[in-house]
Scaffold this motif. Structure first.
Motif, PDB file in Angstrom:
ATOM      1  N   GLU A  42      -3.582   0.967   3.715  1.00 40.08           N
ATOM      2  CA  GLU A  42      -3.928   2.373   3.454  1.00 40.08           C
ATOM      3  C   GLU A  42      -4.585   3.009   3.234  1.00 40.08           C
ATOM      4  OE1 GLU A  42      -1.174   5.013   0.277  1.00 40.08           O
ATOM      5  OE2 GLU A  42      -0.552   3.780   0.983  1.00 40.08           O
ATOM      6  N   ILE A  73      10.564   1.266   8.072  1.00 36.10           N
ATOM      7  CA  ILE A  73       9.767   0.932   6.695  1.00 36.10           C
ATOM      8  C   ILE A  73      11.578   0.687   5.283  1.00 36.10           C
ATOM      9  CG2 ILE A  73       7.414   1.894   6.779  1.00 36.10           C
ATOM     10  CD1 ILE A  73       8.399   4.759   5.859  1.00 36.10           C
ATOM     11  N   GLU A  91      10.565  -1.324   1.836  1.00 33.13           N
ATOM     12  CA  GLU A  91       9.706  -0.245   0.870  1.00 33.13           C
ATOM     13  C   GLU A  91      10.375   0.251  -0.220  1.00 33.13           C
ATOM     14  OE1 GLU A  91       5.208  -0.059   2.387  1.00 33.13           O
ATOM     15  OE2 GLU A  91       7.111  -0.795   4.612  1.00 33.13           O
ATOM     16  N   GLY A 117      11.773   1.287  -3.323  1.00 31.96           N
ATOM     17  CA  GLY A 117      10.688   2.553  -4.136  1.00 31.96           C
ATOM     18  C   GLY A 117      11.460   3.135  -4.638  1.00 31.96           C
ATOM     19  N   ALA A 165       7.165   6.844  -5.224  1.00 26.53           N
ATOM     20  CA  ALA A 165       7.060   6.377  -4.129  1.00 26.53           C
ATOM     21  C   ALA A 165       7.338   6.283  -3.106  1.00 26.53           C
ATOM     22  CB  ALA A 165       6.939   4.706  -4.514  1.00 26.53           C
ATOM     23  N   ASN A 166       8.505   6.646  -2.982  1.00 23.54           N
ATOM     24  CA  ASN A 166       8.973   6.972  -1.766  1.00 23.54           C
ATOM     25  C   ASN A 166       8.229   7.918  -0.523  1.00 23.54           C
ATOM     26  OD1 ASN A 166      10.509   4.285  -1.103  1.00 23.54           O
ATOM     27  ND2 ASN A 166      11.955   5.446  -1.748  1.00 23.54           N
ATOM     28  N   LYS A 179       5.299   9.538  -1.254  1.00 23.76           N
ATOM     29  CA  LYS A 179       4.309   9.423  -0.846  1.00 23.76           C
ATOM     30  C   LYS A 179       4.250   8.346   0.468  1.00 23.76           C
ATOM     31  CE  LYS A 179       0.370   7.622  -2.311  1.00 23.76           C
ATOM     32  NZ  LYS A 179      -0.629   6.718  -3.797  1.00 23.76           N
ATOM     33  N   LEU A 180       5.406   7.669   0.554  1.00 20.22           N
ATOM     34  CA  LEU A 180       5.222   6.745   1.471  1.00 20.22           C
ATOM     35  C   LEU A 180       5.565   7.980   2.947  1.00 20.22           C
ATOM     36  CD1 LEU A 180       5.204   3.842   2.857  1.00 20.22           C
ATOM     37  CD2 LEU A 180       7.072   3.062   2.646  1.00 20.22           C
ATOM     38  N   TYR A 184       2.479   8.353   6.731  1.00 19.73           N
ATOM     39  CA  TYR A 184       3.840   7.213   7.181  1.00 19.73           C
ATOM     40  C   TYR A 184       2.567   6.231   7.224  1.00 19.73           C
ATOM     41  CZ  TYR A 184       6.836   3.645   9.152  1.00 19.73           C
ATOM     42  OH  TYR A 184       7.558   3.883  10.189  1.00 19.73           O
ATOM     43  N   PRO A 185       2.581   5.333   6.388  1.00 20.91           N
ATOM     44  CA  PRO A 185       1.382   3.716   6.497  1.00 20.91           C
ATOM     45  C   PRO A 185       1.333   3.409   8.903  1.00 20.91           C
ATOM     46  CG  PRO A 185       3.533   3.028   6.424  1.00 20.91           C
ATOM     47  CD  PRO A 185       4.031   4.873   6.692  1.00 20.91           C
TER      48      PRO A 185
END
Length: 410
Positions: free
Chosen positions: A25, A369, A372, A376, A380-381, A383-384, A388-389
């Protein structure tokens, strides 16, 4: 107690077998909001840095958009696909069903194939070659007339009233209209200037890049003038960029020289389907963006009730905090430019329609995802999902295709 559906089990097996390695990331932000603001503030906030993929756009552009790293454009299968596309596009009357079947799995990025295919898939070009010249002349002449009538320069207008002057507040004053237009053009200019800063085509200082930006600004301005009930909304530049880029880079020099009017009408076609997502007055209606987000939530619940329950009830991560931008900007901010283009190939050619295809892709992104997300918490979720990764678009499309096969759209 929730139970994961058999289809979700199957998707997860495919996911575990095929999941590409996620790149580390990066540190740049995409407008992350730990304390969510209003729906539109959260979703359409696009920073000048644009996205986490900006640094790789220039490198991605040397391979076919969406192709896996290391994929060879000279492989026998690749050459075979190019031949099939050339045959379909070269016929006297293009079979659109056959074109959709081919384009669904990606359009070769050479010889202007994507530009021509997109124009056909979006209904801008007629399938019959014999009709195209007349249609193009008519459309391009109409766009030229729009420019002449809607772009006001009071200093060049004939027949102006003598009392019309730059300080006039009269409703029929050309000067007054000019200054109001200038305010809208300033907003468009800000967004166009930060369109894909990692791609020299849009952000360079040379004459070509300046021309590209000027043409994009005119397209968006004329659209806004023709649609006073909607006008220009932040983010529309991101929907125009892929169209204009591929039309302007067409190897057919005559077609490339008319990229501005051609992109305008194709952009109009896309917006005509998704315009309700941009209209704030319809946010809470049965056709607005909240209705789309509700459909997305229902589809996720059908496909993976465990993940849906975790996000919706345990974490209370409302789809509006992340999926508003996914849907409104057609994923252009979540993927690198080439991969977003690859997703559009499938979206434009999906027999179920662009909207259903977009929702399936969004659910596929969540399933991709899920591990993860299930581990989370809210912070955390959020932010994810808002950042998006990086992932190969083909990994997402494989999951989305599984959804299509399962008839999961309701």
């Amino acid at each position: 107690m929730t139970r994961q559906s058999p289809f979700a089990d199957k998707v997860q097996r495919v996911y575990r077998e095929q999941q590409p390695q996620i790149m580390a990331e990066t540190s740049s932000s995409r407008g992350l909001m730990e304390d969510p603001l209003s729906l539109r503030q959260v979703s359409l906030l696009v920073s000048p840095a644009n996205d986490d993929h900006g640094s790789q756009v220039a490198n991605d552009s040397i391979r076919e958009p969406g192709a896996p790293e290391g994929a060879s454009g000279d492989s026998p299968s690749h050459r075979s696909r190019e031949r099939r596309f050339a045959e379909v596009l070269g016929t006297k009357t293009v079979d659109r069903r056959q074109l959709r079947r081919l384009a669904f799995h990606g359009i070769p990025d050479r010889d202007g194939m994507r530009a021509t295919a997109w124009k056909l898939l979006l209904g801008y070009l007629p399938p019959d070659r014999g009709e195209r010249e007349a249609v193009l002349q008519q459309k391009r002449a109409a766009y030229q007339q729009f420019k002449e009538e809607l772009i006001i320069d009071p200093k060049k207008q004939d027949g102006c009233k003598q009392e019309d002057h730059p300080l006039s507040q009269s409703t029929d004053s050309r000067w007054n209209a000019f200054f109001k237009d200038a305010e809208m053009m300033e907003q468009i200019d800000r967004d166009v200037m930060r369109t894909h800063p990692g791609l020299h085509f849009f952000s360079g200082d040379d004459g070509a890049a300046v021309t590209h930006r000027e043409e994009m600004k005119r397209i968006l301005f004329i659209f806004a003038k023709l649609n006073p009930g909607l006008r220009y909304v932040q983010g529309m530049n991101e929907l125009l960029a892929p169209l204009y880029y591929h039309f302007r880079c067409d190897c057919d020099k005559d077609a490339a020289s008319h990229a501005e009017p051609d992109a305008f009408f194709c952009f109009m076609d896309i917006i005509s389907e998704f315009r309700d997502n941009f209209c704030q007055q319809l946010d809470n209606s049965e056709v607005g963006i909240r209705a789309m987000l509700s459909r997305l939530s229902s589809l996720l619940n059908h496909v993976d009730p465990e993940l849906w329950y975790h996000l919706t009830h345990k974490n209370k991560v409302n789809p509006q905090f992340y999926a508003f931008r996914w849907i409104t900007l057609l994923l252009t901010q979540e993927f690198s430019f080439p991969d977003a283009v690859r997703l559009w190939d499938t979206m434009f050619s999906d027999p179920a329609g662009r909207t259903d295809c977009l929702l399936r892709i969004c659910v596929a992104m969540l399933v991709n995802i899920r591990g993860e997300l299930l581990h989370g918490d809210f912070s955390a979720n959020l932010k994810l999902l808002q950042r998006y990764p990086p992932v190969d678009a083909h990994a997402i499309l494989r999951i989305a295709e599984q959804l299509a096969a399962s008839n999961s759209i309701s």
